[in-house]
Design a protein around this motif. Structure first.
Motif, mmCIF file in Angstrom:
data_model
loop_
_atom_site.group_PDB
_atom_site.id
_atom_site.type_symbol
_atom_site.label_atom_id
_atom_site.label_comp_id
_atom_site.label_asym_id
_atom_site.label_seq_id
_atom_site.Cartn_x
_atom_site.Cartn_y
_atom_site.Cartn_z
ATOM 1 N N TRP A 29 9.751 11.748 -5.659
ATOM 2 C CA TRP A 29 10.757 10.667 -5.787
ATOM 3 C C TRP A 29 10.733 9.618 -4.892
ATOM 4 O O TRP A 29 11.149 8.531 -4.845
ATOM 5 N N LEU A 30 10.726 10.235 -3.097
ATOM 6 C CA LEU A 30 9.995 9.074 -2.844
ATOM 7 C C LEU A 30 9.274 7.894 -2.897
ATOM 8 O O LEU A 30 10.272 6.732 -2.487
ATOM 9 N N HIS A 31 8.671 8.770 -4.093
ATOM 10 C CA HIS A 31 7.424 6.467 -3.877
ATOM 11 C C HIS A 31 7.460 6.199 -5.214
ATOM 12 O O HIS A 31 6.426 6.121 -5.997
ATOM 13 N N SER A 32 9.513 7.076 -5.714
ATOM 14 C CA SER A 32 9.623 6.039 -7.201
ATOM 15 C C SER A 32 9.995 5.029 -7.422
ATOM 16 O O SER A 32 10.690 4.368 -7.962
ATOM 17 N N GLY A 33 9.567 4.146 -6.287
ATOM 18 C CA GLY A 33 9.501 2.517 -5.590
ATOM 19 C C GLY A 33 9.370 1.964 -6.472
ATOM 20 O O GLY A 33 8.081 2.322 -6.365
ATOM 21 N N PRO A 34 9.570 0.510 -6.486
ATOM 22 C CA PRO A 34 8.545 -0.370 -6.959
ATOM 23 C C PRO A 34 7.190 -0.339 -6.684
ATOM 24 O O PRO A 34 6.433 -0.480 -5.313
ATOM 25 N N GLU A 35 6.165 -0.270 -7.317
ATOM 26 C CA GLU A 35 4.104 -0.316 -6.927
ATOM 27 C C GLU A 35 4.673 0.810 -6.225
ATOM 28 O O GLU A 35 3.613 1.296 -5.116
ATOM 29 N N GLY A 36 5.211 2.101 -6.370
ATOM 30 C CA GLY A 36 5.115 3.501 -5.253
ATOM 31 C C GLY A 36 5.406 3.317 -4.125
ATOM 32 O O GLY A 36 5.451 4.463 -2.995
ATOM 33 N N SER A 37 5.532 2.432 -4.344
ATOM 34 C CA SER A 37 6.959 2.380 -2.171
ATOM 35 C C SER A 37 7.821 3.419 -2.191
ATOM 36 O O SER A 37 8.332 4.033 -3.549
#
Length: 180
Positions: free
Chosen positions: A87-95
């Motif tokens: 969940w944490l790294h579900s931002g744009p491009e794995g951020s």
């Protein structure tokens, strides 16, 4: 700035300091207060709801009494369940999905502040004792701000006013990394 205070106090009925701080914070706009022990009476954490709350906040405040030189156990259980790496790294491009948010701690303690110095009774500062939260902030990709600490015998009216003022600021001072 939308601020969420996640209050992790196992016995708010007997709290003097945290109750006064929450009352003061509750008078500010754009602040949501979540009493986690009241919400999670059976210690079953609604992970989806907690993540949604975090995503909507600009500033996350973890408020708790210092117990045995750490945070209450529900806070650690909450972090283990909510801060899943997928969940944490579900931002744009794995951020980090929490990138750019602020994290600060509000910590009340009952022993004299001089006990938490290099020459004091415990030989460690509160900043050093709370260092794990700084590392967590780094992992989350968020700004770790100076903790707001309260010695139980401080002037509570003055301290609560200072707390509300701090929460009303657009930006909090960032804690210097590796600062003793």
């Amino acid at each position: 700035m939308k601020t969420v205070i996640l209050l992790f106090h196992p016995d708010m009925d007997r709290s003097l300091v945290n109750r006064k701080l929450i009352e003061s914070a509750g008078m500010k706009r754009n602040i949501t207060i979540r009493d986690m022990y009241a919400l999670e009476r059976d210690h079953q954490i609604n992970v989806d709801q907690e993540r949604q709350v975090l995503e909507q906040a600009d500033r996350i405040v973890l408020q708790f009494p210092l117990r045995w030189y750490s945070a209450p156990s529900l806070l650690y259980k909450w972090m283990q369940e909510v801060f899943d790496d997928y969940w944490l790294h579900s931002g744009p491009e794995g951020s980090s999905i929490l990138q750019g948010k602020e994290l600060t701690l509000t910590v009340a303690y009952s022993e004299p502040s001089y006990d938490y110095t290099a020459d004091g009774k415990y030989k460690y500062t509160l900043k050093q004792i709370l260092r794990n939260f700084e590392v967590i902030a780094m992992h989350l990709g968020i700004k770790y701000c100076e903790p707001f600490t309260v010695y139980e015998l401080d002037d509570l009216d003055k301290t609560a006013k200072a707390y509300a003022e701090m929460l009303g600021k657009d930006e909090l001072p960032i804690q210097p990394l590796n600062d003793q």
